[in-house]
Design an enzyme around this catalytic site. Structure first.
Site, mmCIF file in Angstrom:
data_model
loop_
_atom_site.group_PDB
_atom_site.id
_atom_site.type_symbol
_atom_site.label_atom_id
_atom_site.label_comp_id
_atom_site.label_asym_id
_atom_site.label_seq_id
_atom_site.Cartn_x
_atom_site.Cartn_y
_atom_site.Cartn_z
ATOM 1 N N GLY A 153 34.712 42.593 22.613
ATOM 2 C CA GLY A 153 33.677 44.431 22.539
ATOM 3 C C GLY A 153 33.948 44.505 20.529
ATOM 4 O O GLY A 153 33.237 45.705 20.815
ATOM 5 N N LYS B 7 28.310 44.182 20.707
ATOM 6 C CA LYS B 7 28.279 45.060 20.104
ATOM 7 C C LYS B 7 26.783 44.584 20.259
ATOM 8 O O LYS B 7 25.766 45.724 19.924
ATOM 9 C CB LYS B 7 28.930 46.062 19.165
ATOM 10 N N ASP C 31 31.204 54.957 24.394
ATOM 11 C CA ASP C 31 32.105 54.842 22.773
ATOM 12 C C ASP C 31 31.177 54.613 21.929
ATOM 13 O O ASP C 31 30.083 54.236 22.101
ATOM 14 C CB ASP C 31 32.807 53.515 22.734
ATOM 15 N N ASP C 32 31.862 55.067 20.278
ATOM 16 C CA ASP C 32 30.998 55.054 19.244
ATOM 17 C C ASP C 32 29.477 55.614 19.278
ATOM 18 O O ASP C 32 28.300 55.225 18.996
ATOM 19 C CB ASP C 32 31.059 53.529 18.882
ATOM 20 N N TYR D 158 37.451 58.096 22.915
ATOM 21 C CA TYR D 158 38.563 57.721 24.015
ATOM 22 C C TYR D 158 40.004 57.144 22.877
ATOM 23 O O TYR D 158 40.255 56.126 23.871
ATOM 24 C CB TYR D 158 37.696 55.892 23.905
ATOM 25 N N ASP E 87 36.416 43.568 12.618
ATOM 26 C CA ASP E 87 35.344 43.824 12.715
ATOM 27 C C ASP E 87 35.125 44.965 11.433
ATOM 28 O O ASP E 87 33.810 45.322 10.937
ATOM 29 C CB ASP E 87 34.129 44.082 13.687
ATOM 30 N N ASN F 29 41.151 43.218 21.770
ATOM 31 C CA ASN F 29 39.533 43.709 21.738
ATOM 32 C C ASN F 29 40.107 42.717 20.452
ATOM 33 O O ASN F 29 40.305 43.563 18.866
ATOM 34 C CB ASN F 29 38.890 44.621 20.877
#
Length: 692
Positions: free
Chosen positions: A28, A59, A135-136, A180, A246, A274
């Protein structure tokens, strides 16, 4: 392993039947997705380590997030079908995730139909488990959605429930909320209207993803999970970013899964890690998670036995790490030549030999011996893990190196004048040097390991840490006067490897942040110094500084120098030739100068000395020991030399006692001041001068 998930609402479909504990990996992260070959290898590892789940959510896969409406092409379909089939063959639940939240209009039936059509296509590939991720994304709704839904949470829950029912309520269906983690909840978890809507309206067969207190959570407590479970009305699935990298391309994490007590296991629906963007260095992250999952307090079989010293009676991060590193070492030492293997399988014939009549090369007398690579060791991998441990914590060796470097830096001046401290300083400097050499050996052994795939994922990181350690090693040697490398690394025109981090590093050094406070409870702040002109009110402070430094170095003043008289105020400095250094505590140093030192010298030494012709001006100064940075003194001297030169002086000299090791070392390391002969000075005093 199966663990009953606690939930206040259970659908009729799952009543009376325990759902298995979800344990595995979520792909992810942001960045280059893993290859199909790597994912298949992941399934094999998960099966071997008794994990059961893979969540497909890269992503930067266009059709997962940005172009979520687009169906997969026939070529892409072949790859996904093969991947789903491979997961099934290894008893791994393949969960397909889609992220439509960037631009979906929740109230538009065509948008909902496009989402269903995409998931129907993936279901036709053989996928049985799904996830909707929100998310995001921005939390603002478009005007059409504001008319149709009472809140953002209401819009997400409505479409999630509809898709879940359209897919005939699959046994595994995950929902990732926009809020989240606890840090995103307004005003907090227990009072979050967003989470309360999710808990009240999301169908009970849908599980909710949660990252813990923060996006990257340092610790996840039982109490925090009980709090969010009561609001969500179901046990969450932890999407764990403890090993994710990341967000920082200069970091990678190879420490163990930790700071999550095993008492959490019965209170969770599952845990998905993740991990790092680089596939092969994730061996430790996934291996130690698998060990943790087996450490349930219910008495299940464990990979490692715990000792009495462990805080968690069911799981030891250190033992789990050593177990993972032991297995990883075998993989490092395996030959990685897939091309050669394919050639061998394609034909039963022996490969052509062009040197059958020749023996292996043997060096002759006086020739260089053949290079023999040292084998990688378990200690090397433990050091590697220590250097690249976890987001909030360095490994034991890294902590020690930072602590020792800080001590050596802060005690170097005291060691230069105190013989008792000199021996300790040199001993600790040698130990620090040994630790630096161990890093270099680890780098060399890793570079020669047979498995090149792992090396290539690690190379940028281990090359960077080796260079950083080399800089620190050279700096410590220069502090002890043991080497010249730092002159190259830290001079006025260094090579590019002498300053790390490029533009990003420049920005970071200019900001007031001081890291995550693991090494220092109260991290050392960057000292701010003020350099200002001397005024009459400073006379007492300068006398105090001078006297303190004389007493500290046990300097007798039976034969005062010109510089002594200047420091005590008996001789006033020349106009515009006196500077005072201040920090938060007040005056901490000074630099004073006389344009014409010959007249002042008449009472203390022979003024017929020809040295006064070449060096007519005098400079003197002192800086208290609490000023460990030499830069302020250098700036004061540079400013005074510029003033003296502009007034027409040919040169400047200074008087230094042998016992004043700190200032003597300061001027000796200067590029401009050199020893000069000056008559009439006491035996324990030397003069150094520079032309202007």
């Amino acid at each position: 392993m199966s663990v009953m998930a606690t939930s206040t609402n259970v659908s009729e479909k799952t009543q009376g039947r325990a759902k298995r504990f979800i344990g595995g990996v979520v792909e992810g992260f942001y960045g280059r997705p893993w290859t199909m070959e790597q994912r298949t290898e992941l399934f094999k590892r998960e099966q071997k380590w008794d994990l059961n789940t893979y969540l497909y959510a890269p992503k930067d896969d266009y059709k997962h997030r940005m172009y979520w409406r687009d169906l997969y092409s026939s070529e892409e379909a072949v790859q996904l079908i093969a991947l789903i089939t491979a997961a099934r063959q290894h008893n791994i639940d393949f969960i397909y995730a889609i992220s439509p939240g960037l631009d979906i209009t929740f109230s538009n039936p065509k948008e909902v139909a496009a989402l269903k059509r995409k998931l129907d296509q993936v279901r036709d590939f053989g996928c049985c488990s799904f996830s909707l991720l929100f998310d995001d994304i921005e939390a603002d709704m478009c005007p059409a959605d504001k008319q149709a839904f009472s809140s953002f949470a209401h819009a997400q829950v409505a479409i999630t429930n509809e898709v879940y029912q359209h897919l005939r309520e699959p046994e595994t269906f995950l929902f990732c909320p926009t809020d989240y983690c606890a840090a995103f909840c307004t005003p907090n978890v227990s009072q979050s209207s967003y989470l309360r809507t999710v808990g009240d309206e999301l169908l009970p067969g849908i599980d909710v993803l949660w990252t813990g207190p923060k996006v990257v959570s340092h610790k996840i407590s039982v109490e925090s999970i009980e709090e969010v479970s009561s609001i969500l009305k179901r046990a969450p699935v932890i999407w764990d970013n403890i090993h994710a990298n990341d967000y920082d391309p200069q970091r990678i994490f190879m420490g163990p899964y930790k700071d999550r007590p095993t008492e959490l296991i019965p209170k969770l629906r599952g845990v998905l890690t993740n991990p790092n963007c680089e596939f092969y260095p994730n061996f430790v992250a996934i291996h130690t998670l698998a060990t943790w999952c087996k450490a349930s307090p219910d008495g299940a079989t464990r990979d490692v036995e715990m000792g009495d010293e462990e805080q968690d009676p069911c799981y030891s991060p250190h033992k789990a790490l050593m177990l993972a590193l032991t297995d990883w070492l075998e993989e490092f030492m395996s030959t990685d030549q897939p091309t050669a293997c394919l050639k061998k399988e394609s034909s039963e014939e022996e490969p052509m030999q062009t040197d059958l009549g020749e023996h292996s090369y043997v060096p002759g007398p006086g020739e260089n011996p053949l290079y023999t690579a040292e084998p990688l060791t378990l200690d090397d991998l433990k050091l590697l893990s220590d250097l690249f441990y976890l987001p909030y914590e360095y490994g034991s060796t890294a902590k020690t190196m930072l602590h020792e470097l800080n001590w050596l830096k802060s005690h170097s001046q005291a060691a230069a004048v105190d013989t008792d401290q000199t021996a300790e300083w040199r001993s600790r400097a040698r130990q620090f040097d040994d630790m630096c050499e161990a890093v270099v050996r680890m780098f060399n052994r890793l570079s020669n390991a047979p498995n090149r795939r792992i090396l290539y994922d690690l190379y940028n990181y281990i090359c960077d840490i080796k260079s950083g350690v080399h800089l620190a090693q050279a700096y410590v040697k220069s502090l002890g006067g043991l080497g010249k490398p730092s002159a190259q690394l830290m001079g006025a025109d260094p090579e590019p490897w002498g300053f790390r981090g490029g533009l990003s590093g420049e920005f970071q050094r200019m900001l007031p942040g001081h890291g995550n406070r693991d090494l220092f409870k109260h991290p050392p702040k960057t000292a701010v110094y003020c350099i200002r002109p001397y005024c009459a009110e400073d006379k007492m402070d300068l006398q105090r500084i001078f006297t303190n430094m004389q007493q500290e170095r046990r300097i007798m003043t039976d034969a005062p120098l010109i510089s002594d008289l200047l420091s005590t105020g008996e001789i006033p400095p020349s106009p515009q030739c006196a500077l005072v250094l201040e920090d938060d505590m007040g005056p901490c140093g000074y630099m004073l100068a006389l344009m014409d030192a010959k007249a002042a010298a008449a009472s203390v030494q022979d003024t017929r000395d020809r040295a006064f012709e070449d060096f007519p001006s005098l400079i003197t100064g002192q800086v208290l020991p609490r000023v460990t940075d030499p830069s302020p003194a250098k700036r004061m001297i540079a400013q005074l030399l510029s003033t003296i030169k502009s007034c027409g002086s040919k040169g400047v000299f200074c008087e230094l006692r042998h016992s004043d090791r700190r200032m003597l070392d300061f001027y000796t390391k200067s590029n401009s001041f050199q020893p000069i002969k000056m008559d009439g000075l006491p035996p324990d005093v030397i003069a150094m001068g520079t032309g202007l």
